[in-house]
Write a protein that holds these residues in place. Structure first.
Motif, PDB file in Angstrom:
ATOM      1  N   ASP A  56       0.812  -1.210   0.000  1.00 27.77           N
ATOM      2  CA  ASP A  56       0.000   0.000   0.000  1.00 27.77           C
ATOM      3  C   ASP A  56       0.848   1.264   0.000  1.00 27.77           C
ATOM      4  O   ASP A  56       0.529   2.250   0.659  1.00 27.77           O
ATOM      5  N   GLY A  57       1.973   1.205  -0.705  1.00 26.70           N
ATOM      6  CA  GLY A  57       2.793   2.381  -0.907  1.00 26.70           C
ATOM      7  C   GLY A  57       3.753   2.746   0.202  1.00 26.70           C
ATOM      8  O   GLY A  57       4.430   3.755   0.123  1.00 26.70           O
ATOM      9  N   GLY A  58       3.889   1.938   1.269  1.00 24.09           N
ATOM     10  CA  GLY A  58       4.814   2.356   2.306  1.00 24.09           C
ATOM     11  C   GLY A  58       5.280   1.319   3.306  1.00 24.09           C
ATOM     12  O   GLY A  58       6.469   1.170   3.532  1.00 24.09           O
ATOM     13  N   GLU A  59       4.372   0.600   3.909  1.00 27.09           N
ATOM     14  CA  GLU A  59       4.757  -0.351   4.955  1.00 27.09           C
ATOM     15  C   GLU A  59       5.520  -1.525   4.362  1.00 27.09           C
ATOM     16  O   GLU A  59       5.147  -2.075   3.324  1.00 27.09           O
ATOM     17  N   ARG A  60       6.583  -1.914   5.041  1.00 27.06           N
ATOM     18  CA  ARG A  60       7.372  -3.067   4.587  1.00 27.06           C
ATOM     19  C   ARG A  60       6.981  -4.293   5.406  1.00 27.06           C
ATOM     20  O   ARG A  60       6.891  -4.228   6.629  1.00 27.06           O
ATOM     21  N   VAL A  61       6.755  -5.397   4.697  1.00 30.44           N
ATOM     22  CA  VAL A  61       6.352  -6.651   5.322  1.00 30.44           C
ATOM     23  C   VAL A  61       7.338  -7.731   4.894  1.00 30.44           C
ATOM     24  O   VAL A  61       7.497  -7.998   3.700  1.00 30.44           O
ATOM     25  N   ARG A  62       7.988  -8.331   5.877  1.00 28.26           N
ATOM     26  CA  ARG A  62       8.967  -9.392   5.631  1.00 28.26           C
ATOM     27  C   ARG A  62       8.309 -10.747   5.858  1.00 28.26           C
ATOM     28  O   ARG A  62       7.719 -10.991   6.908  1.00 28.26           O
TER      29      ARG A  62
END
Length: 98
Positions: A56-62
């Motif tokens: 969504d354009g920003g949050e990073r999910v590993r």
């Protein structure tokens, strides 16, 4: 975060995921990344331990691979495994070939 991959390999994997498997990445984020409401997912990094998406354009999910990768060929198999796990968890049919 360690990586057995050169920067060129990381870029190639990211490009392939984003150009050819963007929907698969979104399924992985929704099912395995703990973000069921994500609207977009862009592959933003790959290392020995995980694949990282920017949602969504920003949050990073590993999302961890579940094993430590030591060579490039393992990345494809690991992504396919995550994709299939995500499909199973979400109750959607997985495509036969990847």
């Amino acid at each position: 975060m360690s990586t057995p991959f050169t920067p060129d390999v990381v870029e190639a994997i990211k490009r392939h995921m984003n150009d050819d498997h963007a929907e698969d990445g979104l399924l992985i984020v929704r099912a395995l990344g703990g973000r069921p409401d994500a609207g977009t997912a862009v592959t933003s990094d790959v290392d020995a331990e995980a694949i990282t998406f920017t949602i969504d354009g920003g949050e990073r999910v590993r999302v961890p691979w579940g094993e430590t990768l030591t060579e490039r060929a393992q990345a494809r198999k690991a992504v396919v495994r995550l994709y299939r796990e995500a499909c199973e968890k979400l109750g959607v049919p997985a495509r036969g070939e990847h």
